[in-house]
Design a protein around this motif. Structure first.
Motif, PDB file in Angstrom:
ATOM      1  N   MET A   1      35.388  35.692  37.590  1.00 41.05           N
ATOM      2  CA  MET A   1      36.834  35.956  37.494  1.00 41.05           C
ATOM      3  C   MET A   1      37.607  34.924  38.331  1.00 41.05           C
ATOM      4  SD  MET A   1      39.375  38.107  36.527  1.00 41.05           S
ATOM      5  CE  MET A   1      38.278  39.386  35.885  1.00 41.05           C
ATOM      6  N   GLU A   2      38.446  34.160  37.682  1.00 41.87           N
ATOM      7  CA  GLU A   2      39.248  33.157  38.392  1.00 41.87           C
ATOM      8  C   GLU A   2      40.446  33.831  39.059  1.00 41.87           C
ATOM      9  OE1 GLU A   2      38.913  29.829  38.903  1.00 41.87           O
ATOM     10  OE2 GLU A   2      36.882  30.154  38.138  1.00 41.87           O
ATOM     11  N   LYS A   3      40.890  33.216  40.143  1.00 41.94           N
ATOM     12  CA  LYS A   3      42.033  33.776  40.826  1.00 41.94           C
ATOM     13  C   LYS A   3      43.349  33.388  40.135  1.00 41.94           C
ATOM     14  CE  LYS A   3      43.516  34.608  45.499  1.00 41.94           C
ATOM     15  NZ  LYS A   3      43.632  34.057  46.835  1.00 41.94           N
ATOM     16  N   ALA A   4      43.243  32.479  39.168  1.00 44.83           N
ATOM     17  CA  ALA A   4      44.442  32.017  38.459  1.00 44.83           C
ATOM     18  C   ALA A   4      45.198  33.206  37.877  1.00 44.83           C
ATOM     19  CB  ALA A   4      44.055  31.042  37.345  1.00 44.83           C
ATOM     20  N   ASN A   5      44.463  34.122  37.270  1.00 48.23           N
ATOM     21  CA  ASN A   5      45.112  35.346  36.822  1.00 48.23           C
ATOM     22  C   ASN A   5      45.040  36.350  37.973  1.00 48.23           C
ATOM     23  OD1 ASN A   5      45.928  37.740  35.790  1.00 48.23           O
ATOM     24  ND2 ASN A   5      44.952  37.396  33.803  1.00 48.23           N
ATOM     25  N   PHE A   6      46.015  36.254  38.848  1.00 46.59           N
ATOM     26  CA  PHE A   6      45.915  36.973  40.114  1.00 46.59           C
ATOM     27  C   PHE A   6      45.751  38.477  39.952  1.00 46.59           C
ATOM     28  CE2 PHE A   6      48.003  39.265  43.620  1.00 46.59           C
ATOM     29  CZ  PHE A   6      47.042  39.017  44.580  1.00 46.59           C
ATOM     30  N   SER A   7      46.538  39.041  39.079  1.00 48.52           N
ATOM     31  CA  SER A   7      46.556  40.491  38.979  1.00 48.52           C
ATOM     32  C   SER A   7      45.192  41.031  38.536  1.00 48.52           C
ATOM     33  CB  SER A   7      47.645  40.923  38.007  1.00 48.52           C
ATOM     34  OG  SER A   7      47.695  42.315  37.937  1.00 48.52           O
ATOM     35  N   GLU A   8      44.589  40.382  37.544  1.00 54.69           N
ATOM     36  CA  GLU A   8      43.262  40.802  37.094  1.00 54.69           C
ATOM     37  C   GLU A   8      42.217  40.597  38.189  1.00 54.69           C
ATOM     38  OE1 GLU A   8      41.380  39.586  33.277  1.00 54.69           O
ATOM     39  OE2 GLU A   8      43.484  39.254  32.702  1.00 54.69           O
ATOM     40  N   TRP A   9      42.294  39.421  38.811  1.00 50.33           N
ATOM     41  CA  TRP A   9      41.371  39.109  39.899  1.00 50.33           C
ATOM     42  C   TRP A   9      41.444  40.186  40.989  1.00 50.33           C
ATOM     43  CZ3 TRP A   9      42.406  38.555  45.056  1.00 50.33           C
ATOM     44  CH2 TRP A   9      41.381  38.049  45.859  1.00 50.33           C
ATOM     45  N   TYR A  10      42.663  40.554  41.335  1.00 48.87           N
ATOM     46  CA  TYR A  10      42.893  41.523  42.415  1.00 48.87           C
ATOM     47  C   TYR A  10      42.265  42.878  42.081  1.00 48.87           C
ATOM     48  CZ  TYR A  10      45.636  44.351  45.741  1.00 48.87           C
ATOM     49  OH  TYR A  10      46.019  45.214  46.738  1.00 48.87           O
ATOM     50  N   ASP A  12      39.981  43.501  39.977  1.00 46.37           N
ATOM     51  CA  ASP A  12      38.540  43.350  39.803  1.00 46.37           C
ATOM     52  C   ASP A  12      37.799  43.332  41.143  1.00 46.37           C
ATOM     53  OD1 ASP A  12      36.209  42.601  38.062  1.00 46.37           O
ATOM     54  OD2 ASP A  12      36.277  40.846  39.384  1.00 46.37           O
ATOM     55  N   VAL A  13      38.273  42.562  42.122  1.00 45.00           N
ATOM     56  CA  VAL A  13      37.538  42.501  43.396  1.00 45.00           C
ATOM     57  C   VAL A  13      37.601  43.836  44.129  1.00 45.00           C
ATOM     58  CG1 VAL A  13      37.705  40.000  43.727  1.00 45.00           C
ATOM     59  CG2 VAL A  13      39.418  41.480  44.777  1.00 45.00           C
ATOM     60  N   ILE A  14      38.723  44.517  44.019  1.00 49.75           N
ATOM     61  CA  ILE A  14      38.829  45.808  44.716  1.00 49.75           C
ATOM     62  C   ILE A  14      37.816  46.797  44.150  1.00 49.75           C
ATOM     63  CG2 ILE A  14      40.334  47.836  44.983  1.00 49.75           C
ATOM     64  CD1 ILE A  14      42.627  45.801  45.390  1.00 49.75           C
ATOM     65  N   GLU A  15      37.661  46.754  42.849  1.00 47.14           N
ATOM     66  CA  GLU A  15      36.709  47.659  42.221  1.00 47.14           C
ATOM     67  C   GLU A  15      35.269  47.264  42.563  1.00 47.14           C
ATOM     68  OE1 GLU A  15      37.293  48.258  37.996  1.00 47.14           O
ATOM     69  OE2 GLU A  15      35.162  48.777  37.799  1.00 47.14           O
ATOM     70  N   THR A 141      51.443  51.419  38.995  1.00 43.29           N
ATOM     71  CA  THR A 141      50.778  51.465  40.299  1.00 43.29           C
ATOM     72  C   THR A 141      49.737  50.346  40.417  1.00 43.29           C
ATOM     73  OG1 THR A 141      49.179  53.064  39.464  1.00 43.29           O
ATOM     74  CG2 THR A 141      51.147  53.941  40.529  1.00 43.29           C
ATOM     75  N   LYS A 142      49.388  50.007  41.681  1.00 41.88           N
ATOM     76  CA  LYS A 142      48.426  48.945  41.967  1.00 41.88           C
ATOM     77  C   LYS A 142      47.809  49.248  43.329  1.00 41.88           C
ATOM     78  CE  LYS A 142      48.177  44.034  41.173  1.00 41.88           C
ATOM     79  NZ  LYS A 142      47.707  44.288  39.815  1.00 41.88           N
ATOM     80  N   SER A 143      46.483  49.240  43.398  1.00 45.22           N
ATOM     81  CA  SER A 143      45.790  49.629  44.627  1.00 45.22           C
ATOM     82  C   SER A 143      46.381  48.954  45.872  1.00 45.22           C
ATOM     83  CB  SER A 143      44.303  49.250  44.553  1.00 45.22           C
ATOM     84  OG  SER A 143      43.712  49.834  43.423  1.00 45.22           O
ATOM     85  N   PHE A 144      46.648  49.739  46.895  1.00 42.39           N
ATOM     86  CA  PHE A 144      47.168  49.310  48.200  1.00 42.39           C
ATOM     87  C   PHE A 144      48.614  48.805  48.142  1.00 42.39           C
ATOM     88  CE2 PHE A 144      42.540  47.893  48.458  1.00 42.39           C
ATOM     89  CZ  PHE A 144      42.105  49.130  48.900  1.00 42.39           C
ATOM     90  N   ILE A 145      49.075  48.388  46.970  1.00 42.21           N
ATOM     91  CA  ILE A 145      50.383  47.730  46.882  1.00 42.21           C
ATOM     92  C   ILE A 145      51.467  48.682  46.391  1.00 42.21           C
ATOM     93  CG2 ILE A 145      51.662  45.926  45.643  1.00 42.21           C
ATOM     94  CD1 ILE A 145      49.237  44.120  45.948  1.00 42.21           C
TER      95      ILE A 145
END
Lengths: 466, 466
Positions: A1-10, A12-15, A141-145
């Motif tokens: 997963m590239e960080k370029a698509n920040f929202s997906e990356w975010y 994904d890593v949290i999960e 909603t978005k985890s932590f944010i």
């Protein structure tokens, strides 16, 4: 997963790092999984250290607030009543007075402040709590944010006069500076325009950072209340001359968004990078288990772990039955600052391999200098994470002279502003950006308002925001 | 205030020692004041230590539970629905599905357990959390003992079979033994009669202690669920042979009543006596400030404080501008285990005065043996508090052969019982006592049922209860 698509990356890593589980059957109310809870507890510990150092006492107030108390400050209830959860029934009975889940605790604390504060010798009163607060969010909603149950820190202070309350805000900013350095998060402190201040505040300072997608995120805020709450809640003290005066109040709040910022600002394509001060494990030891030498390597690894624990580090020895490569991958995802690899050859050579999570740099380190190497590299990671993040936020600020110039720009925009709401609204509409506010530490800087062209010394920041 | 009138004494010391403030505008929802919060945080720390030692992971689940999840286990909702708080509105909207404030977290956790547990390698799953839970109490409230917002510890485990789940309960009892020793609280573990078990449990063990007024208080409980929850919540795993099986579950819960017990069991006419393991301050230093020597004494006192802090003790130096006697009185009320008095004469003689809170005994201790003296006396206080409390609970148990014999008795009654609900009810009505249950560690003990006179090996305990 590239960080370029920040929202997906975010997401994904949290999960995958098992910080939080958003599959709980209420949207925006997430489960803190053990690894995620460890991080936020470390953040809480840092806050507690700062609070103790500055003479704040920790207390804990009830979750529920009766509507009657909540309604005492008119602006406050206007600002919140569309976003609070209401408890209307106890068991099978309808309650006489509905109660709400605290969205913040002014109206829970101040009835007690009114009982506790009697004399000038009771001041300053400096109280904080770390609890969950609740907001009925209607946005995505978005985890932590952006969540509906929010892990929250809130300090509430009462002072004899405005001067003492203003000194408190200076202290809050010092706390912020030390604390944010440990999280390696750069920030701007901006005084919100009047129409965007906290419900009931005299003025509000927003603490903003820049996320990788170019949007700013508010991490917390500091409010000057003057006597806006002490009057309706009757928080009065008797001064040296026997006169009764209203206390001046301030608050300071920050939330689990801090963790969201840490993940977003420092993360890379491999996953999370935790600053050493809050990493659940600062060091992970991966033993390289070669046939016939497993016991010897494990014994050495355990010894090394115990020595590191003895020196006060948070260390994990990964003894799972998996290939080392899979373990590297896992702990890189989970953001452990330093990895130590230890195999039979290393043991024979009296060295270990130390790998930095932030740079990926590998060092072959003699056992004799290992302690020094670890100490320096943990410090180095902290410095370098902060430096990189600072560069990003400061190069992310663009100064513009006209609204036209701002079009198509991302990040933070800086411009001169006359102070009129009308001109600010023109910027907001023209750029689809939000006016964040003016720098708290004022710089005189001559220029012309971006919209009406009046001469002004005031600059203002705008951005797309979370 | 004499301890003879226990209830008054209890309320009075909690207020004067500033542990908790019950003047919050919702009855039974009290404010944890800084000193009280410090104690419960120490208790939480001890629990966390035990949980870590036994391989439990800390997590945190949402406060709110949708009614649909809550209703999945029929007995559970029947047991709780008259005592939960209902959230019916978010902002100005009526919620489609009402939500409740957790009264305990089975129904919050188990939907997630169902997602987390897939294979036998995921078992045992051992999770705990420390959070507040909510019960709409209709009885008279009392700080720490009967409140509506309850500080709560709950461990939830899932196992492959009943045998493993039973082993967990054995481990829970070991945890209890170590933990209660630090709190110096003696207890009985009693298996509740069937009609009094936890809603949804297969069986329930109650943890009981005896309070000074002769009533017993339940400090916590341990439940064996078997598959009572795993079936409705579909918590299944695949075993080694590819078969899908339901997990067996247990829970372990304790609440802030632990603090209520510590205050009640150890307190005396001077106030609270905290066991060293949970005292916010284990040692208080009171400098005796004589004219012209104040600076010298304060310098010595600070040095002593820093040395004690360096040895890992929780120490407070009381430098308030008050008479020493008033300080003694205050710290005795607040239950600090050891007091050190330090004046110019003591400094000249290289000694200090050490006073034990539990016995009031004064010792003149040479500086050279001070560390040893402190270490031994803190241990001594722990031992002696536990011993005294044990004597009281065991002499508080009276064995009776007939209901008539029990009349007018106080404390805990022990009797033979055939196991029939009818006979137990006769005891409860005849004596106005509550049947607590049978000892978990079973002893065979021949006798005749107190009511029907049938031969039986079972004994049962009864008491007036909180």
């Amino acid at each position: 997963m590239e960080k370029a698509n920040f929202s997906e990356w975010y997401n994904d890593v949290i999960e995958r790092a098992e910080l939080s589980d958003k599959r709980y059957p209420i949207k925006g109310m997430n489960v803190w999984r053990p690894y995620g809870l460890k991080v936020i507890q470390r953040i809480d510990d840092l806050i507690r250290e700062e609070m103790e150092r500055t003479g704040h006492d920790e207390a804990r107030f009830p979750l529920l607030i009766p509507k009657t108390e909540f309604a005492k400050e008119g602006e406050h209830i206007k600002g919140f009543d569309s976003e609070v959860y209401w408890v209307t029934h106890g068991g099978l009975n309808k309650l006489d007075v509905p109660m709400l889940l605290r969205p913040t605790s002014e109206t829970a604390m101040y009835p007690m402040f009114s009982l506790w504060i009697r004399s000038h010798t009771d001041l300053p009163l400096k109280i904080f709590q770390i609890v969950n607060v609740f907001r009925y969010e209607t946005k995505m909603t978005k985890s932590f944010i952006r969540v509906r149950e929010i892990h929250f820190f809130e300090a509430h202070t009462a002072h004899r006069d405005l001067e003492d309350a203003e000194a408190q805000i200076k202290e809050d900013l010092e706390i912020l500076r030390r604390f944010a350095t440990k999280l390696c998060i750069p920030y701007l402190v901006l005084k919100r325009p009047d129409w965007d201040k906290f419900a009931g505040a005299y003025y509000t300072l927003g603490i903003e950072t820049l996320m990788p997608d170019g949007k700013t995120m508010q991490l917390g805020s500091i409010h000057q209340y003057q006597t806006n709450f002490s009057v309706p809640y009757e928080i009065k003290y008797e001064d040296e001359h026997g006169e009764h005066r209203y206390a001046h109040q301030t608050t300071y709040g920050m939330s689990e968004r801090l963790l969201g910022a840490v993940i977003g600002v420092h993360g890379d394509e491999k996953g999370i990078v935790f600053p050493p001060a809050i990493a659940p494990y600062q060091i992970v030891i991966v033993p390289i288990l070669v046939k016939d030498k497993q016991e010897m390597v494990m014994a050495e690894a355990k010894q090394l772990r115990d020595k590191l624990l003895g020196r006060g580090y948070r260390v994990h020895l990964d003894d799972r039955d998996m290939r080392p490569g899979a373990k590297y991958y896992d702990w890189e995802l989970k953001g452990v600052p330093l990895r130590i690899e230890l195999g039979p050859r290393d043991i024979a050579d009296r060295k270990v391999v130390v790998v930095r999570r932030d740079t990926g740099k590998k060092a072959f380190v003699k056992r004799g200098v290992l302690w020094l190497h670890i100490q320096e590299n943990l410090k180095g990671i902290e410095r370098s994470l902060l430096k990189k993040a600072e560069e990003r936020i400061f190069t992310g600020i663009t100064e513009i002279g006209t609204i036209e110039e701002g079009k198509g720009k991302t990040g933070i925009l800086k411009m001169h502003w006359c102070g009129a709401e009308e001109c600010a609204r023109e910027v907001e509409v023209g750029l689809e950006f939000t006016i964040l506010g003016t720098p708290y530490a004022e710089q005189r800087d001559h220029g012309r308002c971006i919209h009406c062209r009046k001469k002004t010394d005031t600059v203002v920041f705008a951005a797309k925001t979370y």
